[in-house]
Design a protein around this motif. Sequence first.
Motif, PDB file in Angstrom:
ATOM      1  N   LEU A 102       0.699  -1.343  -0.280  1.00 14.03           N
ATOM      2  CA  LEU A 102      -0.024   0.053   0.004  1.00 14.03           C
ATOM      3  C   LEU A 102       1.019   1.244   0.076  1.00 14.03           C
ATOM      4  N   CYS A 103       2.104   1.308   0.688  1.00  9.05           N
ATOM      5  CA  CYS A 103       2.825   2.328   0.782  1.00  9.05           C
ATOM      6  C   CYS A 103       3.440   2.705  -0.770  1.00  9.05           C
ATOM      7  N   ARG A 104       3.758   1.362  -1.302  1.00  7.92           N
ATOM      8  CA  ARG A 104       4.394   1.580  -2.826  1.00  7.92           C
ATOM      9  C   ARG A 104       3.255   2.149  -3.677  1.00  7.92           C
ATOM     10  N   LEU A 105       1.974   1.862  -3.494  1.00  9.89           N
ATOM     11  CA  LEU A 105       0.936   2.264  -4.567  1.00  9.89           C
ATOM     12  C   LEU A 105       0.699   3.749  -3.994  1.00  9.89           C
ATOM     13  N   ALA A 106       0.691   4.278  -2.838  1.00  3.69           N
ATOM     14  CA  ALA A 106       0.609   5.678  -2.564  1.00  3.69           C
ATOM     15  C   ALA A 106       1.723   6.501  -3.049  1.00  3.69           C
ATOM     16  N   LEU A 108       3.695   5.807  -5.464  1.00  8.12           N
ATOM     17  CA  LEU A 108       3.506   5.985  -7.033  1.00  8.12           C
ATOM     18  C   LEU A 108       2.181   6.835  -7.401  1.00  8.12           C
ATOM     19  N   HIS A 109       1.393   6.700  -6.494  1.00  3.07           N
ATOM     20  CA  HIS A 109       0.166   7.703  -6.828  1.00  3.07           C
ATOM     21  C   HIS A 109       0.566   9.120  -6.789  1.00  3.07           C
ATOM     22  N   TRP A 110       1.192   9.312  -5.675  1.00  3.53           N
ATOM     23  CA  TRP A 110       1.499  10.841  -5.681  1.00  3.53           C
ATOM     24  C   TRP A 110       2.593  11.431  -6.742  1.00  3.53           C
ATOM     25  N   GLY A 116       2.349  15.801  -2.988  1.00  2.00           N
ATOM     26  CA  GLY A 116       2.772  15.219  -2.050  1.00  2.00           C
ATOM     27  C   GLY A 116       1.642  14.303  -1.253  1.00  2.00           C
ATOM     28  N   GLY A 117       1.986  13.633  -0.362  1.00  2.00           N
ATOM     29  CA  GLY A 117       0.883  12.934   0.495  1.00  2.00           C
ATOM     30  C   GLY A 117       1.737  12.403   1.940  1.00  2.00           C
ATOM     31  N   ARG A 118       0.911  11.656   2.778  1.00  3.66           N
ATOM     32  CA  ARG A 118       1.250  11.315   4.070  1.00  3.66           C
ATOM     33  C   ARG A 118       1.131   9.758   4.220  1.00  3.66           C
ATOM     34  N   ARG A 154      13.359   9.364   3.862  1.00 10.36           N
ATOM     35  CA  ARG A 154      14.624   9.620   3.395  1.00 10.36           C
ATOM     36  C   ARG A 154      14.331   9.879   1.678  1.00 10.36           C
ATOM     37  N   GLY A 155      13.741   8.803   1.207  1.00  8.14           N
ATOM     38  CA  GLY A 155      13.822   8.726  -0.053  1.00  8.14           C
ATOM     39  C   GLY A 155      12.565   9.554  -0.895  1.00  8.14           C
ATOM     40  N   TYR A 156      11.870  10.280  -0.224  1.00 12.23           N
ATOM     41  CA  TYR A 156      10.801  10.695  -1.033  1.00 12.23           C
ATOM     42  C   TYR A 156      10.265  12.148  -0.606  1.00 12.23           C
ATOM     43  N   ALA A 157      11.012  12.719   0.676  1.00 10.41           N
ATOM     44  CA  ALA A 157      10.800  14.042   0.988  1.00 10.41           C
ATOM     45  C   ALA A 157      10.880  15.061   0.033  1.00 10.41           C
TER      46      ALA A 157
END
Length: 232
Positions: A102-106, A108-110, A116-118, A154-157
């Motif tokens: 689900l994190c991966r899909l989120a 990719l969606h953003w 951005g998203g949380r 760290r990867g997507y900030a």
Amino acid sequence: MTNILLTGSSRGIGAAIAATLDRPGIALVGHGTRSGIPADFADPAAPRALWDAALDRLGGTLDVLINNAGVFDANPIERTDAEWVAEWERTMRINLTASAELCRLAVLHWQARGVGGRIVNIASRAAYRGDSPAHWHYAASKAGMVAMTKSIARGYARDGILAFAVCPGFTMTGMAEDYLSSRGGDALLADIPLGRVAAPEEVADVARFLALEAPASMTGAVLDVNGASYVR
């Protein structure tokens, strides 16, 4: 409008999170066996199906993902090899792999939307302190969730994608009540300086803050809610 997907929303901490997010300006889609969209995370196809169903209900956009669903079933080492490994893998799939999907899909969606998203992941004190001899798998799954959260932060900030984790100790849900009684109750409480276990609403308040209000510079933070039973 802030669109939120919350897993494990049917009871305990998840139900308390859903209640604290029941406010104007929030569209919440829950997941669970008792309410929301049903999805059995032991099934590898379930996370994607839940994601697609949630997006459909939310009009194609999601702003916040809260991963709360999990299991806490004993897995004594005296079991047969096949039984022990099967329970290990089931717990990892439900507690960690489904959340990761689900994190991966989120993310990719953003990224696709250029917004951005949380992400808020509900982990556990066990990620740092460990758990009982029958719960190696649970502790390992929650430690993995914490490491995953930090990696995402760290990867997507730079993309405005923020990730946080919450590490409750014992929380007064049905699951915690059963565990407390099975482990001696008062003796276990003696290990909590506050003298009581957390209420689900206390954990929910932290999750709501991270989902809606925490400043961006907090990304990667892991917040403890354990009555000082484990400090770091």
